[in-house]
Design a protein around this motif. Sequence first.
Motif, PDB file in Angstrom:
ATOM      1  N   TYR A 240       0.841  -1.209   0.000  1.00 17.82           N
ATOM      2  CA  TYR A 240       0.000   0.000   0.000  1.00 17.82           C
ATOM      3  C   TYR A 240       0.869   1.251   0.000  1.00 17.82           C
ATOM      4  CZ  TYR A 240      -4.460  -2.369   0.613  1.00 17.82           C
ATOM      5  OH  TYR A 240      -5.569  -3.132   0.404  1.00 17.82           O
ATOM      6  N   HIS A 241       1.912   1.220   0.820  1.00 19.98           N
ATOM      7  CA  HIS A 241       2.790   2.394   0.880  1.00 19.98           C
ATOM      8  C   HIS A 241       3.443   2.653  -0.478  1.00 19.98           C
ATOM      9  CE1 HIS A 241       6.625   4.535   2.007  1.00 19.98           C
ATOM     10  NE2 HIS A 241       5.682   5.354   2.408  1.00 19.98           N
ATOM     11  N   ALA A 242       3.930   1.572  -1.120  1.00 19.28           N
ATOM     12  CA  ALA A 242       4.573   1.724  -2.433  1.00 19.28           C
ATOM     13  C   ALA A 242       3.590   2.296  -3.452  1.00 19.28           C
ATOM     14  CB  ALA A 242       5.108   0.378  -2.907  1.00 19.28           C
ATOM     15  N   SER A 243       2.312   1.882  -3.355  1.00 16.74           N
ATOM     16  CA  SER A 243       1.321   2.362  -4.332  1.00 16.74           C
ATOM     17  C   SER A 243       1.093   3.859  -4.182  1.00 16.74           C
ATOM     18  CB  SER A 243       0.007   1.593  -4.186  1.00 16.74           C
ATOM     19  OG  SER A 243      -0.691   2.054  -3.051  1.00 16.74           O
ATOM     20  N   CYS A 244       1.394   4.403  -3.002  1.00 15.87           N
ATOM     21  CA  CYS A 244       1.195   5.850  -2.790  1.00 15.87           C
ATOM     22  C   CYS A 244       2.392   6.669  -3.263  1.00 15.87           C
ATOM     23  CB  CYS A 244       0.978   6.155  -1.305  1.00 15.87           C
ATOM     24  SG  CYS A 244      -0.412   5.298  -0.625  1.00 15.87           S
ATOM     25  N   ILE A 245       3.571   6.061  -3.353  1.00 14.83           N
ATOM     26  CA  ILE A 245       4.748   6.880  -3.662  1.00 14.83           C
ATOM     27  C   ILE A 245       5.278   6.696  -5.079  1.00 14.83           C
ATOM     28  CG2 ILE A 245       5.581   7.190  -1.287  1.00 14.83           C
ATOM     29  CD1 ILE A 245       7.489   4.863  -1.879  1.00 14.83           C
ATOM     30  N   TYR A 246       5.035   5.523  -5.695  1.00 20.64           N
ATOM     31  CA  TYR A 246       5.591   5.298  -7.032  1.00 20.64           C
ATOM     32  C   TYR A 246       4.593   5.702  -8.115  1.00 20.64           C
ATOM     33  CZ  TYR A 246       9.473   2.460  -5.206  1.00 20.64           C
ATOM     34  OH  TYR A 246      10.589   2.018  -4.572  1.00 20.64           O
ATOM     35  N   THR A 247       5.132   6.009  -9.314  1.00 17.48           N
ATOM     36  CA  THR A 247       4.259   6.188 -10.476  1.00 17.48           C
ATOM     37  C   THR A 247       3.706   4.803 -10.840  1.00 17.48           C
ATOM     38  OG1 THR A 247       6.116   5.820 -11.949  1.00 17.48           O
ATOM     39  CG2 THR A 247       5.608   8.119 -11.422  1.00 17.48           C
ATOM     40  N   LYS A 248       2.707   4.782 -11.718  1.00  9.71           N
ATOM     41  CA  LYS A 248       2.044   3.516 -12.043  1.00  9.71           C
ATOM     42  C   LYS A 248       3.042   2.465 -12.534  1.00  9.71           C
ATOM     43  CE  LYS A 248       0.174   2.124 -15.824  1.00  9.71           C
ATOM     44  NZ  LYS A 248      -0.214   2.396 -17.164  1.00  9.71           N
ATOM     45  N   GLU A 249       3.909   2.848 -13.456  1.00 12.79           N
ATOM     46  CA  GLU A 249       4.849   1.893 -14.046  1.00 12.79           C
ATOM     47  C   GLU A 249       5.889   1.418 -13.021  1.00 12.79           C
ATOM     48  OE1 GLU A 249       4.951   0.117 -16.595  1.00 12.79           O
ATOM     49  OE2 GLU A 249       7.023  -0.583 -16.543  1.00 12.79           O
ATOM     50  N   MET A 250       6.405   2.342 -12.216  1.00 12.50           N
ATOM     51  CA  MET A 250       7.401   1.937 -11.221  1.00 12.50           C
ATOM     52  C   MET A 250       6.742   1.050 -10.166  1.00 12.50           C
ATOM     53  SD  MET A 250       9.997   3.079 -12.574  1.00 12.50           S
ATOM     54  CE  MET A 250      11.391   2.828 -11.509  1.00 12.50           C
ATOM     55  N   PHE A 251       5.480   1.332  -9.836  1.00 12.49           N
ATOM     56  CA  PHE A 251       4.767   0.485  -8.878  1.00 12.49           C
ATOM     57  C   PHE A 251       4.581  -0.923  -9.445  1.00 12.49           C
ATOM     58  CE2 PHE A 251       0.693  -1.203  -7.178  1.00 12.49           C
ATOM     59  CZ  PHE A 251       1.163  -1.480  -5.902  1.00 12.49           C
ATOM     60  N   ARG A 252       4.273  -1.004 -10.746  1.00 14.04           N
ATOM     61  CA  ARG A 252       4.093  -2.320 -11.372  1.00 14.04           C
ATOM     62  C   ARG A 252       5.395  -3.138 -11.240  1.00 14.04           C
ATOM     63  NH1 ARG A 252       5.311  -5.035 -15.497  1.00 14.04           N
ATOM     64  NH2 ARG A 252       6.494  -3.421 -16.560  1.00 14.04           N
ATOM     65  N   ARG A 253       6.518  -2.490 -11.475  1.00 10.93           N
ATOM     66  CA  ARG A 253       7.809  -3.166 -11.358  1.00 10.93           C
ATOM     67  C   ARG A 253       8.104  -3.554  -9.913  1.00 10.93           C
ATOM     68  NH1 ARG A 253      11.494  -2.188 -15.822  1.00 10.93           N
ATOM     69  NH2 ARG A 253      10.168  -1.594 -17.550  1.00 10.93           N
ATOM     70  N   PHE A 254       7.770  -2.637  -8.988  1.00  7.84           N
ATOM     71  CA  PHE A 254       7.965  -2.921  -7.567  1.00  7.84           C
ATOM     72  C   PHE A 254       7.112  -4.128  -7.156  1.00  7.84           C
ATOM     73  CE2 PHE A 254       6.475  -2.631  -3.217  1.00  7.84           C
ATOM     74  CZ  PHE A 254       7.660  -2.476  -2.508  1.00  7.84           C
ATOM     75  N   GLN A 255       5.863  -4.111  -7.612  1.00  8.11           N
ATOM     76  CA  GLN A 255       4.919  -5.179  -7.243  1.00  8.11           C
ATOM     77  C   GLN A 255       5.424  -6.554  -7.730  1.00  8.11           C
ATOM     78  OE1 GLN A 255       1.005  -4.542  -8.885  1.00  8.11           O
ATOM     79  NE2 GLN A 255       0.074  -4.728  -6.874  1.00  8.11           N
ATOM     80  N   ASP A 256       5.980  -6.593  -8.941  1.00 10.71           N
ATOM     81  CA  ASP A 256       6.545  -7.847  -9.465  1.00 10.71           C
ATOM     82  C   ASP A 256       7.636  -8.372  -8.521  1.00 10.71           C
ATOM     83  OD1 ASP A 256       4.927  -7.717 -11.636  1.00 10.71           O
ATOM     84  OD2 ASP A 256       6.472  -7.060 -13.053  1.00 10.71           O
TER      85      ASP A 256
END
Length: 372
Positions: A240-256
């Motif tokens: 949840y925290h990552a979803s608030c700070i990253y852009t959509k694409e960077m969050f997708r990479r983080f989530q992977d």
Amino acid sequence: MAYQNFGDVMAFDTTYRTNRYAMPFVPFTGVNHHYQSVIFGFALMRDEHASTFEWILRTWLEGVGSNPPLTIITDQDQAMASAIAVVLPNTTHLLCSWHISQKFPEKLAHYYSAFPEFKTDFNNCIYKSLTECVFEARWASFVEKYHLQDHKWLKGLYELKHKWIPAYTRNKFSAFQNSTSRSEGMNSFFDKYVSSATGLKEFIENAQKALARQFMREKEEDYVTINLKRPMKLHTTLEYHASCIYTKEMFRRFQDELVESSKYFVEKDRRASEEGERMGDVYTYYSCYRPMSEPTRRNVYFVAFEKASSLGMCTCRMLEHSGLPCRHLLAVFTKKRVSEIPPYYINRSGQCMPIELMVCCLTIWMLDKVMR
Ligand SMILES: [Zn+2]
């Protein structure tokens, strides 16, 4: 403005010619916070002498307020390499590994056809060696096995190892761009606007249209990042925290990476941690591996981590290389119940601070030692 925000890594490519005068078109490219390719600027060259490259780089620096990039990625051009050494002495110069790998089948054709396992041995040595020591040991036995001691082309490539072998370049920040192949994608983007019949005046006008289109693409992604909801996969506080700070694409990479991290086992490396403590190191050392893999074929990654500050680094060096924490570091985050990505892992452009600022040399030395 794009260069001020995202110019820490810049690719520079001379292989593109699309105008009536066959003048090399040299784009300066990078990636933005949505991981889209962006052109920072470009030059049209009359010749490809080192002095011309020097003039272009100096003029470029003047235009961007004498702010050199941290890393520059180019194809293997000697004139350009010497210009970079003169004008950008403090910038890390990397060679496009994709361009180099394209030459393997041609330059080593005999070995590829004569020895079925040659390709696997070669790729293991170059791309799968995690550290410099492992690469050097594998290279020595590879050269001996195939009697390549006097192969001139390969020797030349070995001498440039600091610029393209992943074991050497892994700790150099490149924002996920380890090749100029992205700038080739940019060239095909430009193809829609210019052709070999384009005159110079028209070329400049059309190039400006292409830049305007590029800016619009970024705005569209900004809109998506701000307004669209992001589905969670693990529903953890960290996600949840990552979803608030990253852009959509960077969050997708983080989530992977986060999803992959759940497949790893984390164990404290007592011996390294105790030795580090004895030498005044504040880090605790962990080994990280996938339990399903066979012990003898297992890739073990080592993570140094300090609980109080949540500072950490991993032997895969993804954080330094790309700006995102790797799955191994995230597995340690989960084990140590870190619920937020610490602020120094993220800067304004969504990339991390250079790791050199964060982790001391002793820790890097310890990690290399554990690897051995
Ligand atoms: Zn890692």
